[in-house]
Design a protein around this motif. Structure first.
Motif, PDB file in Angstrom:
ATOM      1  N   TYR A  56       1.026  -1.287   0.029  1.00  9.35           N
ATOM      2  CA  TYR A  56      -0.333   0.302  -0.110  1.00  9.35           C
ATOM      3  C   TYR A  56       0.994   1.732   0.119  1.00  9.35           C
ATOM      4  O   TYR A  56       0.556   2.105  -0.093  1.00  9.35           O
ATOM      5  CB  TYR A  56      -0.997  -0.027   0.873  1.00  9.35           C
ATOM      6  N   GLN A  57       1.856   0.995   0.525  1.00  5.95           N
ATOM      7  CA  GLN A  57       2.942   2.711   1.028  1.00  5.95           C
ATOM      8  C   GLN A  57       3.431   2.332  -0.879  1.00  5.95           C
ATOM      9  O   GLN A  57       3.551   3.839  -0.792  1.00  5.95           O
ATOM     10  CB  GLN A  57       4.144   1.811   1.466  1.00  5.95           C
ATOM     11  N   HIS A  58       3.824   1.468  -1.569  1.00  6.17           N
ATOM     12  CA  HIS A  58       4.257   2.430  -2.609  1.00  6.17           C
ATOM     13  C   HIS A  58       2.934   2.344  -3.977  1.00  6.17           C
ATOM     14  O   HIS A  58       3.131   2.703  -5.338  1.00  6.17           O
ATOM     15  CB  HIS A  58       4.547   0.715  -3.314  1.00  6.17           C
ATOM     16  N   ASN A  59       1.792   2.412  -3.578  1.00  5.01           N
ATOM     17  CA  ASN A  59       0.347   2.950  -4.237  1.00  5.01           C
ATOM     18  C   ASN A  59       0.800   4.647  -4.382  1.00  5.01           C
ATOM     19  O   ASN A  59      -0.172   5.465  -4.770  1.00  5.01           O
ATOM     20  CB  ASN A  59      -0.247   2.081  -3.929  1.00  5.01           C
ATOM     21  N   GLU A  66      -0.829   6.628  -0.140  1.00 10.18           N
ATOM     22  CA  GLU A  66      -1.984   7.752  -0.104  1.00 10.18           C
ATOM     23  C   GLU A  66      -2.389   7.915   0.702  1.00 10.18           C
ATOM     24  O   GLU A  66      -2.764   7.930   2.074  1.00 10.18           O
ATOM     25  CB  GLU A  66      -2.803   6.499  -0.860  1.00 10.18           C
ATOM     26  N   PRO A  67      -2.948   9.259   0.621  1.00  6.59           N
ATOM     27  CA  PRO A  67      -3.250  10.173   1.176  1.00  6.59           C
ATOM     28  C   PRO A  67      -3.846   8.993   2.956  1.00  6.59           C
ATOM     29  O   PRO A  67      -2.827  10.065   4.201  1.00  6.59           O
ATOM     30  CB  PRO A  67      -3.983  11.320   1.053  1.00  6.59           C
ATOM     31  N   ASN A  68      -5.122   9.084   2.912  1.00  6.30           N
ATOM     32  CA  ASN A  68      -5.366   8.585   4.192  1.00  6.30           C
ATOM     33  C   ASN A  68      -4.926   7.183   4.290  1.00  6.30           C
ATOM     34  O   ASN A  68      -5.509   5.956   4.955  1.00  6.30           O
ATOM     35  CB  ASN A  68      -7.186   8.245   3.094  1.00  6.30           C
ATOM     36  N   ARG A  69      -4.115   6.441   3.405  1.00  9.70           N
ATOM     37  CA  ARG A  69      -3.795   4.774   3.374  1.00  9.70           C
ATOM     38  C   ARG A  69      -1.854   5.463   4.210  1.00  9.70           C
ATOM     39  O   ARG A  69      -1.304   4.486   3.304  1.00  9.70           O
ATOM     40  CB  ARG A  69      -4.290   4.600   2.940  1.00  9.70           C
ATOM     41  N   GLN A  70      -1.405   5.738   4.435  1.00 12.49           N
ATOM     42  CA  GLN A  70      -0.288   5.763   5.278  1.00 12.49           C
ATOM     43  C   GLN A  70       0.070   5.483   6.004  1.00 12.49           C
ATOM     44  O   GLN A  70      -0.134   4.857   7.209  1.00 12.49           O
ATOM     45  CB  GLN A  70       0.211   7.411   5.243  1.00 12.49           C
ATOM     46  N   SER A  71       1.590   5.013   5.485  1.00 13.28           N
ATOM     47  CA  SER A  71       2.183   4.270   6.918  1.00 13.28           C
ATOM     48  C   SER A  71       3.539   4.519   6.732  1.00 13.28           C
ATOM     49  O   SER A  71       4.272   5.462   6.053  1.00 13.28           O
ATOM     50  CB  SER A  71       2.171   2.485   6.620  1.00 13.28           C
ATOM     51  N   VAL A  72       4.129   3.847   8.552  1.00 11.86           N
ATOM     52  CA  VAL A  72       5.934   4.324   8.639  1.00 11.86           C
ATOM     53  C   VAL A  72       6.169   2.844   8.283  1.00 11.86           C
ATOM     54  O   VAL A  72       5.925   2.154   9.588  1.00 11.86           O
ATOM     55  CB  VAL A  72       5.945   4.986   9.749  1.00 11.86           C
ATOM     56  N   LEU A  73       7.452   2.679   7.545  1.00 14.84           N
ATOM     57  CA  LEU A  73       7.917   1.540   7.518  1.00 14.84           C
ATOM     58  C   LEU A  73       9.410   1.215   8.427  1.00 14.84           C
ATOM     59  O   LEU A  73       9.954   1.530   7.211  1.00 14.84           O
ATOM     60  CB  LEU A  73       7.769   0.148   6.657  1.00 14.84           C
ATOM     61  N   PHE A  74       9.765   0.609   9.298  1.00 12.86           N
ATOM     62  CA  PHE A  74      11.140   0.113   9.754  1.00 12.86           C
ATOM     63  C   PHE A  74      12.052  -1.243   9.117  1.00 12.86           C
ATOM     64  O   PHE A  74      10.533  -2.381   9.324  1.00 12.86           O
ATOM     65  CB  PHE A  74      11.512   0.782  11.037  1.00 12.86           C
ATOM     66  N   GLU A  75      12.721  -1.205   8.425  1.00 10.89           N
ATOM     67  CA  GLU A  75      13.520  -2.422   8.780  1.00 10.89           C
ATOM     68  C   GLU A  75      15.119  -2.033   8.827  1.00 10.89           C
ATOM     69  O   GLU A  75      15.708  -1.143   8.192  1.00 10.89           O
ATOM     70  CB  GLU A  75      13.545  -2.464   6.259  1.00 10.89           C
ATOM     71  N   TYR A  76      14.914  -2.832   9.612  1.00  9.24           N
ATOM     72  CA  TYR A  76      16.720  -2.910   9.825  1.00  9.24           C
ATOM     73  C   TYR A  76      17.301  -3.685   9.139  1.00  9.24           C
ATOM     74  O   TYR A  76      17.736  -5.007   8.353  1.00  9.24           O
ATOM     75  CB  TYR A  76      16.861  -3.814  11.178  1.00  9.24           C
ATOM     76  N   ASP A  77      19.014  -3.086   8.533  1.00 19.21           N
ATOM     77  CA  ASP A  77      20.036  -3.808   7.538  1.00 19.21           C
ATOM     78  C   ASP A  77      21.484  -3.660   7.711  1.00 19.21           C
ATOM     79  O   ASP A  77      21.535  -1.898   8.251  1.00 19.21           O
ATOM     80  CB  ASP A  77      19.252  -3.599   5.779  1.00 19.21           C
ATOM     81  N   PRO A  78      22.240  -4.394   8.074  1.00 20.29           N
ATOM     82  CA  PRO A  78      23.884  -4.402   8.112  1.00 20.29           C
ATOM     83  C   PRO A  78      24.215  -3.386   7.550  1.00 20.29           C
ATOM     84  O   PRO A  78      25.380  -2.340   8.217  1.00 20.29           O
ATOM     85  CB  PRO A  78      24.662  -5.628   8.917  1.00 20.29           C
ATOM     86  N   SER A  79      23.808  -2.699   6.096  1.00 21.65           N
ATOM     87  CA  SER A  79      24.941  -2.515   5.741  1.00 21.65           C
ATOM     88  C   SER A  79      23.689  -0.949   5.135  1.00 21.65           C
ATOM     89  O   SER A  79      22.626  -0.704   5.186  1.00 21.65           O
ATOM     90  CB  SER A  79      24.993  -2.469   4.204  1.00 21.65           C
ATOM     91  N   ARG A  80      24.697   0.110   5.013  1.00 15.85           N
ATOM     92  CA  ARG A  80      24.436   1.509   4.304  1.00 15.85           C
ATOM     93  C   ARG A  80      24.106   1.738   2.965  1.00 15.85           C
ATOM     94  O   ARG A  80      24.119   3.009   2.665  1.00 15.85           O
ATOM     95  CB  ARG A  80      24.863   2.878   5.068  1.00 15.85           C
ATOM     96  N   SER A  81      24.405   1.186   2.247  1.00 19.02           N
ATOM     97  CA  SER A  81      25.173   0.688   0.509  1.00 19.02           C
ATOM     98  C   SER A  81      23.634   1.215   0.036  1.00 19.02           C
ATOM     99  O   SER A  81      22.373   0.601   0.657  1.00 19.02           O
ATOM    100  CB  SER A  81      25.272  -0.486   0.221  1.00 19.02           C
ATOM    101  N   GLN A  82      23.824   1.572  -1.084  1.00 20.36           N
ATOM    102  CA  GLN A  82      22.759   1.576  -2.369  1.00 20.36           C
ATOM    103  C   GLN A  82      21.775   0.479  -2.290  1.00 20.36           C
ATOM    104  O   GLN A  82      20.362   0.841  -2.723  1.00 20.36           O
ATOM    105  CB  GLN A  82      23.157   2.447  -3.396  1.00 20.36           C
ATOM    106  N   GLU A  83      21.813  -1.003  -1.434  1.00 18.23           N
ATOM    107  CA  GLU A  83      21.304  -1.911  -2.733  1.00 18.23           C
ATOM    108  C   GLU A  83      20.167  -2.019  -1.227  1.00 18.23           C
ATOM    109  O   GLU A  83      19.331  -2.806  -2.114  1.00 18.23           O
ATOM    110  CB  GLU A  83      22.370  -3.181  -1.880  1.00 18.23           C
ATOM    111  N   VAL A  84      20.323  -1.508  -0.330  1.00 22.70           N
ATOM    112  CA  VAL A  84      19.391  -1.470   0.647  1.00 22.70           C
ATOM    113  C   VAL A  84      17.979  -0.808   0.308  1.00 22.70           C
ATOM    114  O   VAL A  84      17.145  -0.827  -0.204  1.00 22.70           O
ATOM    115  CB  VAL A  84      20.081  -0.885   2.224  1.00 22.70           C
ATOM    116  N   PRO A  85      18.374   1.076  -0.473  1.00 16.73           N
ATOM    117  CA  PRO A  85      16.650   1.224  -0.688  1.00 16.73           C
ATOM    118  C   PRO A  85      16.397   0.560  -2.073  1.00 16.73           C
ATOM    119  O   PRO A  85      15.015   0.774  -1.798  1.00 16.73           O
ATOM    120  CB  PRO A  85      17.221   2.577  -1.245  1.00 16.73           C
ATOM    121  N   LEU A  86      17.149   0.038  -2.485  1.00 18.46           N
ATOM    122  CA  LEU A  86      16.527  -0.623  -3.976  1.00 18.46           C
ATOM    123  C   LEU A  86      15.494  -1.786  -3.570  1.00 18.46           C
ATOM    124  O   LEU A  86      15.397  -1.816  -3.977  1.00 18.46           O
ATOM    125  CB  LEU A  86      17.846  -0.557  -4.852  1.00 18.46           C
TER     126      LEU A  86
END
Length: 523
Positions: free
Chosen positions: A242-245, A279-299
């Motif tokens: 839903y966040q990706h919408n 979407e405005p009425n369907r927003q979320s906050v998502l946390f995710e742990y990863d040991p890396s700070r590389s660009q692969e994580v947001p990808l």
């Protein structure tokens, strides 16, 4: 006695050589003096820079953490030095005057209420033609925690069939999200909310429960946290979809220490990533742990997002995401303002201090924030029109000022660093004026990650990657609940109780915060 011509020539030659040697010696000494002067000038500049950073470190450690511009700083702009700047105009600062509200804030009408009556005696009421009650005061009350043991009794019925065989029918027992756990769902919810919403470490919760008569070890509490996270994971996947919408995702990351991360130092930095959107009425906050700070994580986290905009703090790791998924990178003015604020707080406090370049930059930036406050209630199209009419002219003036002043500032100084950041991020920082759905800053993501940072000060580290992953899941549920106007304990308690029965996607979707809110509002 006259010297011979040859002697005179030798003497003249010797004199010329001596003069030449002296000139060379003087030139060499001048070179040495110039080099020493350069070294001294460099050392003085270096000392000034170190003093700046030392003052900043002291301010961060001992000073106020507020980034607001104080009212007293507004007086700086009345001084004559302002005429040396490219734009001679009144520089507007945010109105920081405190708006004092008189009277006590009433209690929420959503709270349950219990009336306490004060009765007249029969003697006092004798002869009265009527009696009535008047509310004289209200008090907020709380019922302290109470530990009890729930004994689940299952009724069974015995039957005999035609062959006289005994058949036993048992009543259905309420399912538990963590099989064979010795803690109720209510207790588990209390532990989760206390740890992740209130920053209470497990060893304190262990002591609190023991004080009330329970005896649950910290290891057992940790196992509950991880087990519940595994059960909730499908709901997190659904929230991610839903966040990706939505049209925009805000992203940020912060450090976390995980002691038992394979192949990594126990004291090294690992990261908790956070994304906010939908979407405005369907927003979320998502946390995710990863040991890396590389660009692969947001990808990985943004795989499937095609909304168009990604807002971040300017970290280069997000560049690959924008390129890969064809997203427009959106900058954060909070980060630009914060850097100039750091330069401002270390400048001398004397009233005779000239208007600094940090002051000037902040005055322009604050104008942009004033505009945002004034158009907060407008529609997306209304915000776009207002920004084009009001914000764009301010941005143009700020850019002109930046281009003139940046070459005049020491690059490594706090002001120079702030100017370089502003210059490098300019294109990203001005994107928000092109779409009314966008925000001037990444503050919503920063606010979402702040409870994690506050909690981290209490529990300091995660023991294992499983614990860090579980922390991300529980923070996601709590912060998403808060974002959608739900009380975390009430929401999580209902989710945990419903999870064992959510065996279809439709049942799982009913647990999404906006659907849960709508159903409970109707009921």
């Amino acid at each position: 006695m006259k010297m011979s011509p040859k002697a005179q020539s030798n003497q003249a030659s010797t004199s010329v050589e001596t003069t030449t040697e002296m000139a060379a010696l003087l030139s060499e000494k001048d070179d040495i003096i110039d080099k020493k002067s350069e070294v001294i000038a460099w050392q003085q500049q270096r000392i000034a820079l170190l003093e700046e950073y030392l003052n900043l470190a002291n301010q961060k450690r001992f000073g106020s953490s507020s980034e607001q511009t104080t009212a007293e700083q507004g007086n700086l702009f009345n001084e004559a030095e302002i005429t040396a700047e490219p734009e001679q105009e009144e520089l507007l600062l945010p109105d920081t005057a405190s708006k004092t509200k008189t009277g006590r804030k009433p209690f929420s009408d959503k709270l349950p209420r219990e009336q306490v009556f004060a009765y007249l005696s029969e003697k006092d009421k004798a002869g009265a033609i009527d009696t009535f009650f008047v509310k004289v005061r209200e008090e907020l009350d709380i019922i302290p925690a109470q530990v009890r043991v729930l004994e689940y009794m299952q009724e069974k019925a015995v039957f005999k069939d035609e062959q006289d065989k005994r058949i036993i029918k048992a009543a259905e027992v309420t399912l538990h999200p963590v099989a064979k756990a010795m803690g109720s769902v209510n207790l588990m919810t209390y532990v989760i909310v206390s740890k992740y919403a209130d920053g209470m470490p497990l060893y304190r919760l262990e002591n609190i429960i023991r004080r009330y008569g329970g005896d649950i070890s910290r290891a057992t509490l940790a196992n509950w946290v991880i087990a519940l996270a595994r059960q909730v994971q499908p709901l997190i996947h659904l929230l991610r979809e839903y966040q990706h919408n939505g049209p925009l995702i805000m992203a940020d990351e912060t450090r976390i220490q995980v002691l038992k991360e394979p192949g990594a130092s126990p004291t090294g930095d690992k990261y908790m990533w956070v994304t906010l959107g939908g979407e405005p009425n369907r927003q979320s906050v998502l946390f995710e742990y990863d040991p890396s700070r590389s660009q692969e994580v947001p990808l990985r986290l943004l795989d499937g997002f095609t909304g168009g905009y990604l807002q971040s703090d300017g970290y280069a790791g997000y560049n690959a995401v924008c390129k890969e998924y064809k997203l427009t990178s959106l900058g954060c003015w909070d980060h630009a303002r914060r850097k100039f604020k750091e330069a401002q707080i270390v400048q001398p406090k004397s009233k005779k201090t000239k208007v600094s370049k940090a002051d000037m930059a902040l005055s322009y930036i604050n104008k942009l924030y004033v505009i945002e406050r004034n158009i907060k209630s407008l529609s997306a199209d209304g915000k776009y029109q207002a920004r084009q009419a009001q914000s764009v002219p301010v941005l143009n003036k700020l850019k002109k000022w930046l281009d003139v002043q940046r070459p005049k500032v020491v690059k490594d100084s706090l002001t120079g660093t702030a100017m370089t950041y502003l210059h490098n991020q300019w294109d990203k920082l001005t994107v928000y004026c092109k779409d009314g759905r966008l925000n001037i800053s990444n503050i919503l993501a920063e606010n979402a990650i702040r409870p994690f940072a506050v909690g981290r000060k209490a529990w300091l580290f995660a023991d294992s990657p499983a614990g860090a992953h579980a922390s991300g899941i529980h923070y996601s549920l709590i912060e998403t609940a808060k974002l959608n106007g739900l009380e975390p304990y009430h929401y999580l308690n209902a989710v945990f109780k419903a999870l064992p029965y959510a065996d279809t996607v439709e049942k799982l979707e009913r647990l999404l915060p906006w659907n849960f809110k709508a159903e409970n509002k109707e009921s």
